[in-house]
Design a protein around this motif. Structure first.
Motif, PDB file in Angstrom:
ATOM      1  N   GLN A 283      23.900 -51.626  41.949  1.00  0.00           N
ATOM      2  CA  GLN A 283      23.535 -51.851  40.547  1.00  0.00           C
ATOM      3  C   GLN A 283      22.484 -50.864  40.048  1.00  0.00           C
ATOM      4  OE1 GLN A 283      23.251 -56.424  39.849  1.00  0.00           O
ATOM      5  NE2 GLN A 283      22.815 -56.051  42.003  1.00  0.00           N
ATOM      6  N   ASN A 284      22.085 -49.948  40.898  1.00  0.00           N
ATOM      7  CA  ASN A 284      21.043 -48.980  40.540  1.00  0.00           C
ATOM      8  C   ASN A 284      21.503 -47.572  40.904  1.00  0.00           C
ATOM      9  OD1 ASN A 284      18.349 -50.604  39.803  1.00  0.00           O
ATOM     10  ND2 ASN A 284      19.428 -51.721  41.415  1.00  0.00           N
ATOM     11  N   PRO A 285      22.404 -46.990  40.083  1.00  0.00           N
ATOM     12  CA  PRO A 285      22.986 -45.682  40.424  1.00  0.00           C
ATOM     13  C   PRO A 285      21.971 -44.549  40.548  1.00  0.00           C
ATOM     14  CG  PRO A 285      23.619 -46.389  38.198  1.00  0.00           C
ATOM     15  CD  PRO A 285      22.997 -47.568  38.856  1.00  0.00           C
ATOM     16  N   LYS A 286      20.872 -44.598  39.811  1.00  0.00           N
ATOM     17  CA  LYS A 286      19.861 -43.539  39.923  1.00  0.00           C
ATOM     18  C   LYS A 286      19.208 -43.563  41.302  1.00  0.00           C
ATOM     19  CE  LYS A 286      18.680 -43.122  35.014  1.00  0.00           C
ATOM     20  NZ  LYS A 286      17.593 -43.245  33.986  1.00  0.00           N
ATOM     21  N   ILE A 287      18.911 -44.753  41.789  1.00  0.00           N
ATOM     22  CA  ILE A 287      18.326 -44.880  43.127  1.00  0.00           C
ATOM     23  C   ILE A 287      19.362 -44.491  44.175  1.00  0.00           C
ATOM     24  CG2 ILE A 287      17.388 -46.525  44.810  1.00  0.00           C
ATOM     25  CD1 ILE A 287      16.129 -48.048  42.466  1.00  0.00           C
ATOM     26  N   GLU A 288      20.608 -44.901  43.966  1.00  0.00           N
ATOM     27  CA  GLU A 288      21.672 -44.547  44.890  1.00  0.00           C
ATOM     28  C   GLU A 288      21.830 -43.033  44.987  1.00  0.00           C
ATOM     29  OE1 GLU A 288      26.148 -46.189  45.627  1.00  0.00           O
ATOM     30  OE2 GLU A 288      25.829 -45.016  43.794  1.00  0.00           O
ATOM     31  N   ARG A 289      21.758 -42.324  43.858  1.00  0.00           N
ATOM     32  CA  ARG A 289      21.890 -40.854  43.867  1.00  0.00           C
ATOM     33  C   ARG A 289      20.782 -40.210  44.686  1.00  0.00           C
ATOM     34  NH1 ARG A 289      23.712 -41.375  38.495  1.00  0.00           N
ATOM     35  NH2 ARG A 289      21.629 -40.978  37.633  1.00  0.00           N
ATOM     36  N   ARG A 290      19.580 -40.760  44.591  1.00  0.00           N
ATOM     37  CA  ARG A 290      18.476 -40.213  45.390  1.00  0.00           C
ATOM     38  C   ARG A 290      18.711 -40.439  46.882  1.00  0.00           C
ATOM     39  NH1 ARG A 290      12.755 -42.002  43.120  1.00  0.00           N
ATOM     40  NH2 ARG A 290      12.141 -40.764  44.949  1.00  0.00           N
ATOM     41  N   VAL A 291      19.315 -41.585  47.218  1.00  0.00           N
ATOM     42  CA  VAL A 291      19.693 -41.841  48.613  1.00  0.00           C
ATOM     43  C   VAL A 291      20.699 -40.793  49.066  1.00  0.00           C
ATOM     44  CG1 VAL A 291      20.958 -43.437  50.129  1.00  0.00           C
ATOM     45  CG2 VAL A 291      19.191 -44.315  48.585  1.00  0.00           C
ATOM     46  N   PHE A 292      21.724 -40.534  48.247  1.00  0.00           N
ATOM     47  CA  PHE A 292      22.736 -39.527  48.583  1.00  0.00           C
ATOM     48  C   PHE A 292      22.107 -38.155  48.794  1.00  0.00           C
ATOM     49  CE2 PHE A 292      26.116 -41.976  45.924  1.00  0.00           C
ATOM     50  CZ  PHE A 292      26.253 -42.887  46.947  1.00  0.00           C
ATOM     51  N   GLU A 293      21.210 -37.770  47.881  1.00  0.00           N
ATOM     52  CA  GLU A 293      20.579 -36.444  47.956  1.00  0.00           C
ATOM     53  C   GLU A 293      19.807 -36.277  49.259  1.00  0.00           C
ATOM     54  OE1 GLU A 293      18.241 -36.316  44.429  1.00  0.00           O
ATOM     55  OE2 GLU A 293      19.984 -36.108  43.083  1.00  0.00           O
ATOM     56  N   GLU A 294      19.053 -37.298  49.642  1.00  0.00           N
ATOM     57  CA  GLU A 294      18.277 -37.201  50.881  1.00  0.00           C
ATOM     58  C   GLU A 294      19.198 -37.135  52.090  1.00  0.00           C
ATOM     59  OE1 GLU A 294      14.285 -39.166  52.004  1.00  0.00           O
ATOM     60  OE2 GLU A 294      15.794 -40.551  52.792  1.00  0.00           O
ATOM     61  N   ILE A 295      20.217 -37.993  52.122  1.00  0.00           N
ATOM     62  CA  ILE A 295      21.146 -38.001  53.259  1.00  0.00           C
ATOM     63  C   ILE A 295      21.866 -36.654  53.377  1.00  0.00           C
ATOM     64  CG2 ILE A 295      23.262 -39.033  54.186  1.00  0.00           C
ATOM     65  CD1 ILE A 295      22.341 -41.683  52.856  1.00  0.00           C
ATOM     66  N   ASP A 296      22.325 -36.125  52.252  1.00  0.00           N
ATOM     67  CA  ASP A 296      23.055 -34.853  52.279  1.00  0.00           C
ATOM     68  C   ASP A 296      22.161 -33.702  52.731  1.00  0.00           C
ATOM     69  OD1 ASP A 296      25.241 -36.227  51.432  1.00  0.00           O
ATOM     70  OD2 ASP A 296      25.200 -35.499  49.360  1.00  0.00           O
ATOM     71  N   THR A 297      20.899 -33.757  52.346  1.00  0.00           N
ATOM     72  CA  THR A 297      19.959 -32.724  52.792  1.00  0.00           C
ATOM     73  C   THR A 297      19.782 -32.773  54.307  1.00  0.00           C
ATOM     74  OG1 THR A 297      18.749 -32.794  50.694  1.00  0.00           O
ATOM     75  CG2 THR A 297      17.580 -31.886  52.604  1.00  0.00           C
ATOM     76  N   VAL A 298      19.720 -33.995  54.850  1.00  0.00           N
ATOM     77  CA  VAL A 298      19.492 -34.175  56.287  1.00  0.00           C
ATOM     78  C   VAL A 298      20.748 -33.868  57.105  1.00  0.00           C
ATOM     79  CG1 VAL A 298      18.997 -35.907  58.072  1.00  0.00           C
ATOM     80  CG2 VAL A 298      17.618 -35.840  55.982  1.00  0.00           C
ATOM     81  N   THR A 299      21.912 -34.287  56.605  1.00  0.00           N
ATOM     82  CA  THR A 299      23.142 -34.184  57.407  1.00  0.00           C
ATOM     83  C   THR A 299      24.006 -32.967  57.064  1.00  0.00           C
ATOM     84  OG1 THR A 299      24.457 -35.522  55.857  1.00  0.00           O
ATOM     85  CG2 THR A 299      23.241 -36.686  57.596  1.00  0.00           C
ATOM     86  N   GLY A 300      23.713 -32.305  55.957  1.00  0.00           N
ATOM     87  CA  GLY A 300      24.547 -31.171  55.547  1.00  0.00           C
ATOM     88  C   GLY A 300      25.583 -31.529  54.509  1.00  0.00           C
ATOM     89  N   GLY A 301      25.686 -32.821  54.139  1.00  0.00           N
ATOM     90  CA  GLY A 301      26.579 -33.250  53.077  1.00  0.00           C
ATOM     91  C   GLY A 301      28.019 -32.829  53.286  1.00  0.00           C
TER      92      GLY A 301
END
Length: 460
Positions: A283-301
């Motif tokens: 229900q919080n897409p802005k927070i979800e996007r920040r989660v995605f950004e951090e994960i992609d930075t760490v794992t290579g996306g």
């Protein structure tokens, strides 16, 4: 001291017999929240002849759980839990509890728990590979299955894909749900009628569960004794080998009780915490996007060299950790705790009489505006290092605390962060429409009827 001379703190009263009891049975969280908001840090009410104190002050809770813990015994909910758990770490008392904890705690040190990291990410990956783009899943059911698979492999080196393991899982769920039913007076009364279908079903499931666990213990003992090359890094193997100071080892009954306790505590709490985390993220897409950004930075996306998150990545997943922490603030997996007073006890300006029941609710405390601005808001950014440093110790305690705090807390933190990082590497979620999300506060804080989520594949 005579109880008649004791001064009681303010609290709810009613001329209608049983009104407070009925209110607590119907909606315990709202009832306790209302009492705390109206009467403050320490309140008193009666349930029949029992004196009950609701404690909503972190310093008072610290005194009870740590400073003066020897004057208090486990509350009534966990006394009933002994039917399922036996004398495991969660339910045992006194010297026996101390000796068991001394044996088990070294097996839950961070370095030991780190070895379970690959199991966690592997099982999470296996789960999400079965999902379909655009489909709707009950995220609670999915996470319950994957965390049970993880804890079974970590604790017993037991694969949940086998027919026997599925039988174990079914028996485990029936027995666990019946344990929640026994938390209520009506459930305890009905339990005395063995011909009732649910009672008979629970007894059959309990016997089946014990048969499987004792069989596993027997076979593992035999393997350890006869196969000197067997290393056995799972928890069951380690518990069989561990010795007390006097050279004694655990009996099969002790092993059974600890294994069942760890299985329940080690999968239901984490699955509930993760369910609420994804309920909030959906229900919080802005927070979800920040989660995605951090994960992609760490794992290579989406890069060809992308990888699964690992133990080594945990320090880099700071925002994921904040999301998980904040989800457990809003929806703590263990939502309430209790103790009985062994001897009259002075707390502030009041004396708590012997045999009184004490309650402290993580849910109520975590929503206290004294400690959290906008306490109903999902705000992972509140968890700065400075904020954590100044927060009173027992204003946030999702896994309990004190000398009886959850021995597997580090396991749960590691599992929660790694599963969010793995799942959200591939999937975005939105709350499915036309459903009513309702809290079901049993031993842990479940969503009644689960939570339906619509899946969207986010990898190109």
């Amino acid at each position: 001291m005579q109880k008649a001379s004791i001064k009681f703190p303010p609290g709810p009263t009613s001329h209608i017999p049983g009104k407070i009891v009925r209110s607590l049975l119907k909606d315990p969280i709202s009832t306790l929240s209302k009492i705390a908001n109206e009467f403050g840090d320490l309140s008193h009410f009666k349930m029949g002849r029992l004196h009950v104190y609701l404690i909503n002050n972190p310093d008072y809770i610290e005194k009870i759980l740590i400073n003066d813990q020897s004057n208090f015994s486990k509350g009534p909910r966990l006394q009933m839990a002994k039917r399922l758990l036996g004398e495991g770490l969660v339910t045992s008392e006194g010297e026996f509890h101390k000796s068991q904890r001394k044996l088990i705690q070294p097996l839950f040190l961070p370095k030991k728990i780190a070895s379970y990291g690959p199991i966690m990410t592997d099982r999470a990956l296996h789960m999400i590979q079965e999902w379909k783009n655009g489909s709707i899943v009950n995220i609670h059911s999915e996470l319950m299955k994957v965390t049970l698979s993880i804890i079974c492999k970590s604790v017993m080196d037991y694969e949940m894909e086998s027919k026997q393991a599925k039988d174990f899982g079914n028996a485990f769920e029936i027995t666990k749900k019946y344990g929640s039913r026994l938390q209520y007076p009506l459930g305890q009364i009905l339990d005395r009628v063995p011909i009732l279908p649910k009672v008979a079903q629970a007894k059959r499931a309990g016997k089946r569960l014990n048969t499987i666990v004792y069989d596993l213990i027997s076979k593992r003992r035999e393997k350890i004794e006869n196969d000197k090359s067997f290393s056995g890094v799972d928890l069951l193997s380690k518990l069989i080998r561990v010795q007390a100071d006097d050279g004694s080892t655990m009996t099969d009954k002790q092993l059974r009780d600890e294994i069942i306790t760890i299985l329940i505590a080690g999968h239901e709490t984490t699955s509930n915490a993760l369910t609420w985390a994804y309920y909030l993220l959906s229900q919080n897409p802005k927070i979800e996007r920040r989660v995605f950004e951090e994960i992609d930075t760490v794992t290579g996306g989406n890069n060809k060299d992308s990888k699964l998150p690992s133990i080594a990545d945990l320090p880099k997943l700071n925002y994921v950790e904040k999301v998980f922490r904040e989800a457990m603030r809003l929806y703590p997996p263990v939502w309430t705790m209790g103790r009985f007073v062994q001897k009259d006890y002075i707390l502030g300006e009041y004396t708590l009489p012997k045999d009184a029941s004490l309650m402290f609710s993580q849910f109520v405390m975590h929503h206290n505006s004294k400690y959290y601005d906008n306490p109903e808001t999902f705000d992972p950014d509140r968890w700065t290092e400075e904020f954590k440093m100044h927060l009173p110790r027992f204003s946030y305690f999702p896994f309990g605390g004190g000398i009886r705090g959850c021995v597997g807390e580090s396991f749960a933190w590691q599992e929660g962060i790694l599963l969010i990082a793995t799942i959200s590497s591939y999937w975005s979620m939105r709350l499915a429409p036309n459903q009513r999300i309702k809290l079901q506060p049993g031993i842990t804080l479940n969503p009644k009827n689960g939570i339906k989520i619509k899946l969207k594949y986010r990898r190109k």
